[in-house]
Design an enzyme around this catalytic site. Structure first.
Site, mmCIF file in Angstrom:
data_model
loop_
_atom_site.group_PDB
_atom_site.id
_atom_site.type_symbol
_atom_site.label_atom_id
_atom_site.label_comp_id
_atom_site.label_asym_id
_atom_site.label_seq_id
_atom_site.Cartn_x
_atom_site.Cartn_y
_atom_site.Cartn_z
ATOM 1 N N ARG A 47 0.805 -1.215 0.000
ATOM 2 C CA ARG A 47 0.000 0.000 0.000
ATOM 3 C C ARG A 47 0.843 1.272 0.000
ATOM 4 N NH1 ARG A 47 -2.610 2.375 4.451
ATOM 5 N NH2 ARG A 47 -2.433 0.420 5.586
ATOM 6 N N TYR A 99 -14.186 19.953 -15.186
ATOM 7 C CA TYR A 99 -14.765 18.625 -14.988
ATOM 8 C C TYR A 99 -15.772 18.663 -13.846
ATOM 9 C CZ TYR A 99 -14.969 13.536 -14.445
ATOM 10 O OH TYR A 99 -15.389 12.236 -14.359
ATOM 11 N N ASP A 169 -5.269 21.342 -13.495
ATOM 12 C CA ASP A 169 -5.646 20.071 -14.096
ATOM 13 C C ASP A 169 -5.174 20.107 -15.547
ATOM 14 O OD1 ASP A 169 -6.927 17.947 -15.379
ATOM 15 O OD2 ASP A 169 -8.665 18.038 -14.065
ATOM 16 N N LYS A 194 -6.622 9.155 -19.697
ATOM 17 C CA LYS A 194 -6.823 9.764 -21.002
ATOM 18 C C LYS A 194 -5.580 9.586 -21.875
ATOM 19 C CE LYS A 194 -10.714 11.339 -19.171
ATOM 20 N NZ LYS A 194 -10.594 11.003 -17.751
#
Length: 367
Positions: A47, A99, A169, A194
């Protein structure tokens, strides 16, 4: 790696370890959840640490110009940034046209912090008043889905004078198209689902920053919250990154040709692509973007017109997300974006330019 190398060379060699006899040439995934304890190694549990993460983080960090932290998705990245940076009563500036899930997350999941939230359109006039008292200014440029642009350096100067952090972003632009850290931003982040991974088979995100202390806080928050990516997905993204330069070049060529074909089309309104001198965002975009991508936005008459267009097209798939090898189109109003019903975010893929433009124009003849 030398900053003087070309984009293609940097993508192919990003995050690749020095050659060693008998070692695999490209980085390979490490799937272990636990490791043998003892010694001074970095890895002890899956983790907080994984060597596959570190390889991709080195690759993306080198392209972004900062220290990179990878996440299980783009929303995991942006939500982790918000949780790490913001405290009760803070002011946060968000893109009103960016977004929509980012705005939803702040409204629906950070309500207990009682934040002062300012939603500002990307292309709005920015002033000292816009950012006054803010703890964080989050930009998305080019915006998704409208492809508006703001001046990162100018906004960063205003925000820093007000004591705010600036995050960008950079999903639409990618690290090859734009380097927000070099323009004055404190943080750059993206959904690597993307264009960066580029093959429509990965959900992933990242944050990069030149602030080592902030990077350490983000890593600690990632470990505690569990927003960790799977090694296989990270490896797929690293493999996809190697062709980012090649893919972006074809996608941008397709976007430029499609923009010109649609600009005067009688059925098309509001076509946008910041790479064109005819686009209202081009003046600012050309100053801060190194290259332009493959996303074009345009509007048809109605949702029904979009459905007819997509049914008639042979090379265009109706799908959300963008930046993959295949051309796709997404009617954004269906997801709740505050846009006209017929607005399409069109992601140009890597098809031959002539074929793609011909297919789109033929599909537009269907009513």
């Amino acid at each position: 790696m030398s900053a003087g190398l070309g984009d293609g060379t940097r993508c192919v060699h990003a995050g690749v370890s020095p050659a060693a006899p008998g070692a695999p040439v490209p980085p390979q995934p490490v799937f272990a959840a636990q490791f043998h304890l003892g010694g001074d190694g970095d890895d002890w549990y899956g983790r907080p640490h994984n060597p596959t993460w570190r390889a991709l983080e080195a690759a993306i960090g080198g392209l972004d110009g900062g220290e990179c932290v990878v996440y299980s998705s783009g929303m995991a990245a942006v939500s982790s940034l918000l949780r790490t940076v913001l405290g009760a009563g803070d002011t946060v500036v968000l893109p009103a046209d960016g977004y929509f899930s980012t705005r939803d997350y702040v409204r629906d999941h950070l309500a207990a912090l009682k934040l002062d939230v300012r939603e500002i359109p990307t292309a709005a006039p920015w002033s000292a008043e816009t950012v006054a008292g803010a703890r964080l200014v989050l930009l998305e440029t080019p915006s998704n889905p409208g492809l508006d642009v703001c001046d990162i350096a100018a906004v960063a100067a205003l925000a820093h004078a007000a004591g705010a952090l600036v995050a960008v972003d950079n999903t639409t632009a990618t690290p090859l198209g734009q380097r927000p850290l070099e323009l004055g931003a404190d943080v750059t982040l993206a959904s690597d689902t993307k264009a960066l991974a580029g093959h429509s088979d990965v959900v992933l995100g990242h944050i990069s920053t030149a602030d080592a202390r902030l990077a350490a806080r983000l890593r600690a928050e990632r470990t505690a919250s569990g927003c960790v990516p799977g090694p296989f997905e990270v490896w797929l993204a690293h493999r996809g990154l190697g062709t980012l330069d090649l893919r972006l070049a074809r996608q941008a060529d397709n976007a430029a040709a499609l923009y010109e074909a649609l600009r005067g089309h009688p059925r098309v309104r509001g076509v946008r692509w910041p790479g064109s001198p005819h686009d209202p965002a081009h003046a600012v975009a050309s100053r801060q973007m190194r290259r332009f991508g493959g996303v074009v936005t345009f509007e048809l008459e109605s949702a029904a017109a979009v459905a007819s267009f997509l049914a008639a097209a042979h090379l265009v798939t109706s799908a959300t997300s963008f930046g993959g090898l295949h051309s796709t189109a997404d009617r954004r109003a269906r997801w709740g974006d505050p846009v006209p019903a017929g607005l399409l975010r069109f992601s140009c893929g890597c098809e031959d330019t002539r074929d793609l433009v011909a297919d789109v124009l033929a599909a537009l003849e269907t009513h």
